[in-house]
Design an enzyme around this catalytic site. Structure first.
Site, PDB file in Angstrom:
ATOM      1  N   ARG A 319       0.850  -1.191   0.000  1.00  0.00           N
ATOM      2  CA  ARG A 319       0.000   0.000   0.000  1.00  0.00           C
ATOM      3  C   ARG A 319       0.885   1.242   0.000  1.00  0.00           C
ATOM      4  O   ARG A 319       1.729   1.396   0.875  1.00  0.00           O
ATOM      5  CB  ARG A 319      -0.911   0.013   1.231  1.00  0.00           C
ATOM      6  CG  ARG A 319      -1.831  -1.205   1.350  1.00  0.00           C
ATOM      7  CD  ARG A 319      -2.986  -1.140   0.377  1.00  0.00           C
ATOM      8  NE  ARG A 319      -3.716  -2.389   0.301  1.00  0.00           N
ATOM      9  CZ  ARG A 319      -4.723  -2.747   1.108  1.00  0.00           C
ATOM     10  NH1 ARG A 319      -5.083  -1.919   2.081  1.00  0.00           N
ATOM     11  NH2 ARG A 319      -5.343  -3.887   0.945  1.00  0.00           N
ATOM     12  N   GLU A 321      -0.083   4.369   0.414  1.00  0.00           N
ATOM     13  CA  GLU A 321      -0.637   5.532   1.102  1.00  0.00           C
ATOM     14  C   GLU A 321       0.398   6.151   2.039  1.00  0.00           C
ATOM     15  O   GLU A 321       1.168   5.448   2.676  1.00  0.00           O
ATOM     16  CB  GLU A 321      -1.870   5.141   1.938  1.00  0.00           C
ATOM     17  CG  GLU A 321      -3.074   4.751   1.099  1.00  0.00           C
ATOM     18  CD  GLU A 321      -3.248   3.242   1.049  1.00  0.00           C
ATOM     19  OE1 GLU A 321      -2.248   2.547   1.316  1.00  0.00           O
ATOM     20  OE2 GLU A 321      -4.351   2.780   0.740  1.00  0.00           O
ATOM     21  N   ARG A 327      -1.247   2.094  12.989  1.00  0.00           N
ATOM     22  CA  ARG A 327      -1.787   0.819  12.508  1.00  0.00           C
ATOM     23  C   ARG A 327      -1.613   0.587  11.002  1.00  0.00           C
ATOM     24  O   ARG A 327      -2.125  -0.394  10.468  1.00  0.00           O
ATOM     25  CB  ARG A 327      -3.261   0.706  12.866  1.00  0.00           C
ATOM     26  CG  ARG A 327      -4.166   1.744  12.205  1.00  0.00           C
ATOM     27  CD  ARG A 327      -5.615   1.453  12.526  1.00  0.00           C
ATOM     28  NE  ARG A 327      -6.530   2.337  11.826  1.00  0.00           N
ATOM     29  CZ  ARG A 327      -7.848   2.180  11.795  1.00  0.00           C
ATOM     30  NH1 ARG A 327      -8.397   1.151  12.413  1.00  0.00           N
ATOM     31  NH2 ARG A 327      -8.619   3.015  11.144  1.00  0.00           N
ATOM     32  N   HIS A 328      -0.902   1.470  10.312  1.00  0.00           N
ATOM     33  CA  HIS A 328      -0.723   1.312   8.871  1.00  0.00           C
ATOM     34  C   HIS A 328       0.730   1.009   8.509  1.00  0.00           C
ATOM     35  O   HIS A 328       1.656   1.572   9.086  1.00  0.00           O
ATOM     36  CB  HIS A 328      -1.161   2.572   8.125  1.00  0.00           C
ATOM     37  CG  HIS A 328      -2.653   2.766   8.099  1.00  0.00           C
ATOM     38  ND1 HIS A 328      -3.302   3.584   8.979  1.00  0.00           N
ATOM     39  CD2 HIS A 328      -3.604   2.225   7.305  1.00  0.00           C
ATOM     40  CE1 HIS A 328      -4.612   3.560   8.730  1.00  0.00           C
ATOM     41  NE2 HIS A 328      -4.816   2.736   7.719  1.00  0.00           N
ATOM     42  N   GLU A 470     -10.539  -1.958  13.097  1.00  0.00           N
ATOM     43  CA  GLU A 470     -10.870  -2.873  12.000  1.00  0.00           C
ATOM     44  C   GLU A 470      -9.686  -3.778  11.659  1.00  0.00           C
ATOM     45  O   GLU A 470      -8.549  -3.312  11.535  1.00  0.00           O
ATOM     46  CB  GLU A 470     -11.261  -2.067  10.764  1.00  0.00           C
ATOM     47  CG  GLU A 470     -11.527  -2.916   9.536  1.00  0.00           C
ATOM     48  CD  GLU A 470     -10.867  -2.366   8.281  1.00  0.00           C
ATOM     49  OE1 GLU A 470     -10.369  -3.175   7.499  1.00  0.00           O
ATOM     50  OE2 GLU A 470     -10.846  -1.131   8.108  1.00  0.00           O
ATOM     51  N   SER A 473     -11.869  -6.629   6.156  1.00  0.00           N
ATOM     52  CA  SER A 473     -12.881  -6.066   5.266  1.00  0.00           C
ATOM     53  C   SER A 473     -13.281  -7.167   4.298  1.00  0.00           C
ATOM     54  O   SER A 473     -12.413  -7.861   3.756  1.00  0.00           O
ATOM     55  CB  SER A 473     -12.309  -4.862   4.508  1.00  0.00           C
ATOM     56  OG  SER A 473     -13.316  -4.242   3.740  1.00  0.00           O
ATOM     57  N   ARG A 521      -1.739  -6.718  12.100  1.00  0.00           N
ATOM     58  CA  ARG A 521      -2.764  -6.007  12.858  1.00  0.00           C
ATOM     59  C   ARG A 521      -3.502  -6.937  13.813  1.00  0.00           C
ATOM     60  O   ARG A 521      -3.858  -6.550  14.926  1.00  0.00           O
ATOM     61  CB  ARG A 521      -3.753  -5.317  11.911  1.00  0.00           C
ATOM     62  CG  ARG A 521      -4.612  -4.282  12.615  1.00  0.00           C
ATOM     63  CD  ARG A 521      -5.525  -3.535  11.666  1.00  0.00           C
ATOM     64  NE  ARG A 521      -4.803  -2.601  10.807  1.00  0.00           N
ATOM     65  CZ  ARG A 521      -5.412  -1.725  10.007  1.00  0.00           C
ATOM     66  NH1 ARG A 521      -6.739  -1.682   9.942  1.00  0.00           N
ATOM     67  NH2 ARG A 521      -4.697  -0.914   9.253  1.00  0.00           N
TER      68      ARG A 521
END
Length: 547
Positions: A319, A321, A327-328, A470, A473, A521
């Site tokens: 990812r 981002e 948490r990322h 979360e 998903s 996570r």
């Protein structure tokens, strides 16, 4: 061989030697005696210096019982057939037995010239080794001095006899001692390490206690830990974290295999435009635009179209981002699954329910030592979960937040603070930290998510939460090419860039759904750790590419 005559330099050398001989011959006898005495004095001084540097080995009858092992001796030279004992296996039953162990030298405590203690560590276990100078034991004072002069974290082999201590040992995990007979250093660590393991293993309670006592302890920051990760990983808590992570991954595979899932591997290097304009790591592949896959989503769906019915994958996910949060990560281990649906997407939820309840139970029952170790440095409350996982609709979750004073846009997504608050509310009302929130608005889900039959503004989708964050998903996927192309266009995606994906559903595709979860996570939240970098062995975030 060359047939050329020797170079002229040889003749010059001979002339020089002859000249030197003639000069020496002209020296007076008095000068020769003076030079001889000087040479003799220098030789004796050199001998004395050598004796001062090496008195130990020259005089020690037990010199063969200790020392640094030459590199050539550990270059896979021989297979000796010796039997090694794991430090963690040393207990009362081994008393009186001779053992051979290897570990890292964690601590030293000289008592006198004739006695010292050395603590060796292997994995999560430590044992105290005792050296007492004695002719019967083959231990000399020089050997005691050698052992205590080793640098911390040096790799050491010890041969000795297991004994039971008179008093319980507080500084080691194993309640036995090794009466050392031989000790060899396999590899010396540098004298001064960039971080001290003792500092890196301290808890907040240790710092608070020291502060009350007026002491100041060294705090090892997160960046420093990650810069010297090879040392940081040796702390008991880190050893425990990654053993738990291994168990989560193994149970994921084991459970899904028991439910007739097939493990697959999908490409991570994909067409540069396949991810629908999402934040991806872009590169060139033989001149073509490419990127690193954000998810195996499209390919695992294509595997279902290929007739596999149920598939899963464990692999890297990328990812791009710019998310500098707790948490990322820019790269993590994805645990993904996809399956045919016979009637309802709750069939996927049921798999998740059984999967995670089995993981939680396994960790609680079989990883007590690891959890206790983590708890000593990072105290946390055990995870609360139900035997049958709670399911709430998205609207029910929004209503719970509204009643608690938090307004959320009905067709919007939950932000981080709202998720955490909902987690607290669910725990208070239902006594669980683990729940499923389903039927999300269409506007906040990917283009391939199946809309609800009764209200197309909502979807057959879900998120799963641990402690208000979360972790999963998932959804029922659109399996008809016409609706899939329509939804892609509505989401601003050029259908031509995903034509191979859409085309795979035109050959006949069963209804199906699936989910994806980040391994790091799950471990972070199960152990209530405050940062995902603690559960990634070598984390990659927007700021870190090494080590």
């Amino acid at each position: 061989m060359s047939s050329e005559p020797p170079p002229a330099a040889s003749s010059a050398t001979g002339a020089e030697e002859l000249s030197a001989d003639l000069s020496a011959a002209t020296l007076s006898k008095k000068q020769q005696k003076k030079d001889a005495r000087k040479a003799e004095k220098a030789e004796k001084a050199a001998q004395r210096q050598q004796q001062q540097q090496q008195p130990v080995d020259a005089e020690d009858p037990f010199a063969a019982n200790y020392g640094d092992v030459p590199v050539e001796e550990i270059q896979s030279k021989v297979i000796s057939g010796r039997s090694w004992t794991q430090i963690g296996d040393l207990d009362d039953s081994a008393a009186g037995r001779s053992v051979l162990i290897r570990g890292a030298a964690q601590a030293f405590r000289p008592v006198s010239k004739k006695m010292a203690f050395v603590v060796l560590r292997q994995r999560m276990s430590t044992v105290q080794c005792v050296l007492v100078a004695s002719a019967d034991a083959g231990v000399s004072t020089q050997m005691v001095r050698f052992a205590t002069a080793l640098s911390k974290e040096s790799i050491v082999d010890v041969e000795g006899v297991v004994s039971l201590p008179k008093e319980p040992l507080k500084a080691t995990t194993q309640q036995v001692e090794i009466q050392v007979r031989k000790i060899y250093c396999i590899n010396r660590a540098i004298p001064t390490l960039p971080i001290n393991l003792e500092d890196a293993a301290r808890s907040e309670a240790d710092f608070e206690k020291a502060e009350l006592a007026g002491e100041k302890l060294v705090r090892v920051g997160q960046d420093t830990r990650l810069n010297y990760r090879a040392i940081d990983l040796r702390t008991p808590s880190n050893q425990a974290v990654f053993r738990i992570q291994c168990q989560v991954e193994n149970k994921f595979r084991e459970f899904l295999l028991s439910k007739d899932f097939v493990g697959i591997h999908t490409p991570k290097l994909i067409s540069g435009s396949s991810e629908g304009g999402a934040a991806v790591f872009k590169l060139l592949y033989n001149g073509q635009p490419a990127c690193l896959a954000q998810s195996p989503q499209l390919y695992k769906q294509m595997a279902i179209c290929g007739g596999f019915e149920r598939v899963f994958e464990v692999g890297p996910v990328f990812r791009a981002e710019n998310s500098n949060t707790h948490r990322h990560l820019c790269e993590f281990v994805g645990l993904d699954a996809e399956m045919e649906i016979k009637e309802h997407y709750f069939e996927v939820c049921d798999i998740i329910d059984g999967l995670f309840v089995s993981i939680f139970k396994h960790l609680t029952e079989n990883c007590k030592k690891e959890l206790e170790t983590i708890n000593r440095q990072y105290p946390f409350e055990p995870l609360k979960y139900l035997d049958k996982t709670l399911k709430l609709t998205y609207e029910e979750g929004i209503q719970m937040l509204k009643e608690a004073g938090t307004e959320i846009e009905p067709m919007g997504d939950l932000n981080t603070e709202a998720e955490k608050k909902l987690g607290r509310l669910v725990r208070e009302k239902y006594n669980t930290d683990f729940f499923i929130l389903y039927r999300y608005p269409l506007a906040v889900r990917p283009f391939y998510t199946m809309p609800c039959y009764d209200n197309p503004a909502y979807t057959n989708s879900f998120d799963v939460f641990i402690r208000g964050e979360e972790i999963i998903s998932g959804a029922q996927r659109i399996h008809t090419p016409e609706l899939l192309a329509k939804r892609a266009t509505e989401c601003g995606i050029d259908v031509s860039t995903i034509s191979a994906y859409i085309e795979s559903f035109s050959y006949g595709a069963p209804p199906h759904g699936g989910f994806g979860v980040g391994l790091e996570r799950v471990v972070m939240l199960f152990c209530a750790l405050n940062n995902i970098r603690k559960t990634s062995m070598f984390p990659r975030d927007p700021q870190r590419l090494v080590p």
